[in-house]
Each structure stands twice: as structure tokens, then as C-alpha cells.
Write a protein that holds these residues in place. Sequence first.
Motif, PDB file in Angstrom:
ATOM      1  N   ASP A  88       0.883  -0.936  -0.030  1.00 27.31           N
ATOM      2  CA  ASP A  88       0.295   0.103  -0.019  1.00 27.31           C
ATOM      3  C   ASP A  88       0.977   1.387  -0.020  1.00 27.31           C
ATOM      4  O   ASP A  88       0.590   2.241  -0.701  1.00 27.31           O
ATOM      5  CB  ASP A  88      -1.000   0.072   1.102  1.00 27.31           C
ATOM      6  N   ALA A  89       2.036   1.332   0.926  1.00 27.54           N
ATOM      7  CA  ALA A  89       2.655   2.383   0.762  1.00 27.54           C
ATOM      8  C   ALA A  89       3.573   2.626  -0.504  1.00 27.54           C
ATOM      9  O   ALA A  89       3.545   3.796  -0.918  1.00 27.54           O
ATOM     10  CB  ALA A  89       3.848   2.266   1.900  1.00 27.54           C
ATOM     11  N   LEU A  90       4.044   1.624  -1.127  1.00 23.39           N
ATOM     12  CA  LEU A  90       4.673   1.579  -2.211  1.00 23.39           C
ATOM     13  C   LEU A  90       3.687   2.250  -3.530  1.00 23.39           C
ATOM     14  O   LEU A  90       3.909   2.875  -4.361  1.00 23.39           O
ATOM     15  CB  LEU A  90       5.331   0.613  -2.707  1.00 23.39           C
ATOM     16  N   ARG A  91       2.462   1.651  -3.465  1.00 17.54           N
ATOM     17  CA  ARG A  91       1.505   2.067  -4.645  1.00 17.54           C
ATOM     18  C   ARG A  91       1.039   3.627  -4.351  1.00 17.54           C
ATOM     19  O   ARG A  91       1.304   4.163  -5.294  1.00 17.54           O
ATOM     20  CB  ARG A  91       0.026   1.017  -4.042  1.00 17.54           C
ATOM     21  N   HIS A  92       1.090   4.189  -3.130  1.00 16.35           N
ATOM     22  CA  HIS A  92       0.687   5.427  -3.013  1.00 16.35           C
ATOM     23  C   HIS A  92       1.949   6.161  -3.465  1.00 16.35           C
ATOM     24  O   HIS A  92       1.698   7.192  -4.156  1.00 16.35           O
ATOM     25  CB  HIS A  92       0.482   5.679  -1.592  1.00 16.35           C
ATOM     26  N   HIS A  93       3.000   5.854  -2.946  1.00 19.07           N
ATOM     27  CA  HIS A  93       4.161   6.563  -3.435  1.00 19.07           C
ATOM     28  C   HIS A  93       4.684   6.681  -4.832  1.00 19.07           C
ATOM     29  O   HIS A  93       4.931   7.471  -5.457  1.00 19.07           O
ATOM     30  CB  HIS A  93       5.580   5.946  -2.620  1.00 19.07           C
ATOM     31  N   LEU A  94       4.460   5.227  -5.581  1.00 15.50           N
ATOM     32  CA  LEU A  94       4.582   5.317  -6.856  1.00 15.50           C
ATOM     33  C   LEU A  94       3.402   5.664  -7.911  1.00 15.50           C
ATOM     34  O   LEU A  94       3.482   5.685  -9.120  1.00 15.50           O
ATOM     35  CB  LEU A  94       5.015   3.987  -7.264  1.00 15.50           C
ATOM     36  N   GLY A  95       2.402   6.119  -7.209  1.00 18.55           N
ATOM     37  CA  GLY A  95       1.184   6.484  -7.849  1.00 18.55           C
ATOM     38  C   GLY A  95       0.600   5.292  -8.809  1.00 18.55           C
ATOM     39  O   GLY A  95      -0.014   5.611  -9.968  1.00 18.55           O
ATOM     40  N   ALA A  96       0.606   4.161  -8.392  1.00 14.30           N
ATOM     41  CA  ALA A  96       0.268   2.854  -9.048  1.00 14.30           C
ATOM     42  C   ALA A  96      -0.996   2.452  -8.530  1.00 14.30           C
ATOM     43  O   ALA A  96      -1.500   2.592  -7.481  1.00 14.30           O
ATOM     44  CB  ALA A  96       1.190   1.691  -8.852  1.00 14.30           C
ATOM     45  N   SER A  97      -1.630   1.456  -9.416  1.00 12.17           N
ATOM     46  CA  SER A  97      -2.943   0.788  -9.203  1.00 12.17           C
ATOM     47  C   SER A  97      -2.580  -0.451  -8.912  1.00 12.17           C
ATOM     48  O   SER A  97      -1.605  -1.003  -9.540  1.00 12.17           O
ATOM     49  CB  SER A  97      -4.188   1.254  -9.769  1.00 12.17           C
ATOM     50  N   ILE A  98      -3.312  -1.378  -8.312  1.00 15.88           N
ATOM     51  CA  ILE A  98      -3.134  -2.868  -8.369  1.00 15.88           C
ATOM     52  C   ILE A  98      -4.327  -3.511  -8.774  1.00 15.88           C
ATOM     53  O   ILE A  98      -5.496  -3.435  -8.352  1.00 15.88           O
ATOM     54  CB  ILE A  98      -2.543  -3.323  -7.065  1.00 15.88           C
ATOM     55  N   GLU A  99      -4.062  -4.469  -9.984  1.00  8.69           N
ATOM     56  CA  GLU A  99      -5.230  -5.290 -10.292  1.00  8.69           C
ATOM     57  C   GLU A  99      -4.651  -6.719 -10.514  1.00  8.69           C
ATOM     58  O   GLU A  99      -3.745  -6.826 -10.744  1.00  8.69           O
ATOM     59  CB  GLU A  99      -5.815  -4.627 -11.891  1.00  8.69           C
ATOM     60  N   VAL A 100      -5.770  -7.450  -9.971  1.00  6.90           N
ATOM     61  CA  VAL A 100      -5.329  -9.000 -10.014  1.00  6.90           C
ATOM     62  C   VAL A 100      -6.174  -9.742 -11.220  1.00  6.90           C
ATOM     63  O   VAL A 100      -7.265  -9.594 -11.175  1.00  6.90           O
ATOM     64  CB  VAL A 100      -5.564  -9.885  -8.658  1.00  6.90           C
ATOM     65  N   GLN A 101      -5.587 -10.475 -11.882  1.00  5.38           N
ATOM     66  CA  GLN A 101      -6.343 -11.164 -12.943  1.00  5.38           C
ATOM     67  C   GLN A 101      -5.712 -12.380 -12.930  1.00  5.38           C
ATOM     68  O   GLN A 101      -4.623 -13.055 -13.071  1.00  5.38           O
ATOM     69  CB  GLN A 101      -6.092 -10.796 -14.492  1.00  5.38           C
ATOM     70  N   ALA A 102      -6.765 -13.408 -12.856  1.00  2.41           N
ATOM     71  CA  ALA A 102      -6.584 -14.846 -12.872  1.00  2.41           C
ATOM     72  C   ALA A 102      -6.714 -15.419 -14.138  1.00  2.41           C
ATOM     73  O   ALA A 102      -7.945 -15.148 -14.821  1.00  2.41           O
ATOM     74  CB  ALA A 102      -7.341 -15.814 -11.832  1.00  2.41           C
ATOM     75  N   ASN A 103      -5.853 -16.256 -14.660  1.00  3.65           N
ATOM     76  CA  ASN A 103      -5.993 -16.827 -16.230  1.00  3.65           C
ATOM     77  C   ASN A 103      -5.865 -18.340 -16.046  1.00  3.65           C
ATOM     78  O   ASN A 103      -5.408 -18.879 -15.096  1.00  3.65           O
ATOM     79  CB  ASN A 103      -4.746 -16.210 -16.851  1.00  3.65           C
TER      80      ASN A 103
END
Length: 106
Positions: A88-103
Motif C-alpha cells: 500500500d505504501a509503495l502503491r501510493h508513493h509510485l502512483g500505481a494501482s493494483i489489479e489482479v487477474q486470474a488466467n
Amino acid sequence: MVSRLVDSAELDRIKRDPEFARALFAEAGSLLLQGEPEVARVMLHNLVNATFGFEGLAQATGRPSKSLHRMLSVSGNPSMDNIAAIFDALRHHLGASIEVQANTVA
């Protein structure tokens, strides 16, 4: 297995190339979910070093910097709560979002 810290040239690239940093962040998450936590921890360690550092991560997560440093070592064993806080801290710092996709695996 990749279990080394990056060299200064790679750290410089992470610092100057936000897209590269976000790509490494995504790869760390993918590796963690695919059963390669040792490599994921080292990648997260490198991202923290190249971005806001362990003191900044400590402030963002409310955990001691020395503990975070140990958690993100090759032999670290962070709890799920700590992994979630670090991501969460890195996500905020990098301005990134996280999406999970199962294939489906063939």
C-alpha cells in the motif's frame, strides 16, 4: 532464483523512470502471488531503497525501519498485514494501482 540487490545503475533507473519503477512493483506483486516470495521481497527492497527509503517506508507504514529492512531481505518472513502495508505504501508513493487477474493455465 534472483536474490541480489540491484547495482547503482539499476537504482538510478528506478529513481529516474517512474514507469520502470511501477513495472517492477507490478512484477513483485505477480511474483509474490505466483509463489516466489524471496524474489518479490528483494524487488520490493530495491524499490524501497530507490524511492522513499526505509525511513520513509517506516513513516508510511508505522513499522520500525529495521524491522522492514529484515522483512524485505531474502530470508525475511513478513506477515500478510506487513506485506499489505508495504504494498500500500509503495502503491501510493509510485502512483500505481493494483489489479489482479486470474488466467486459465493450459
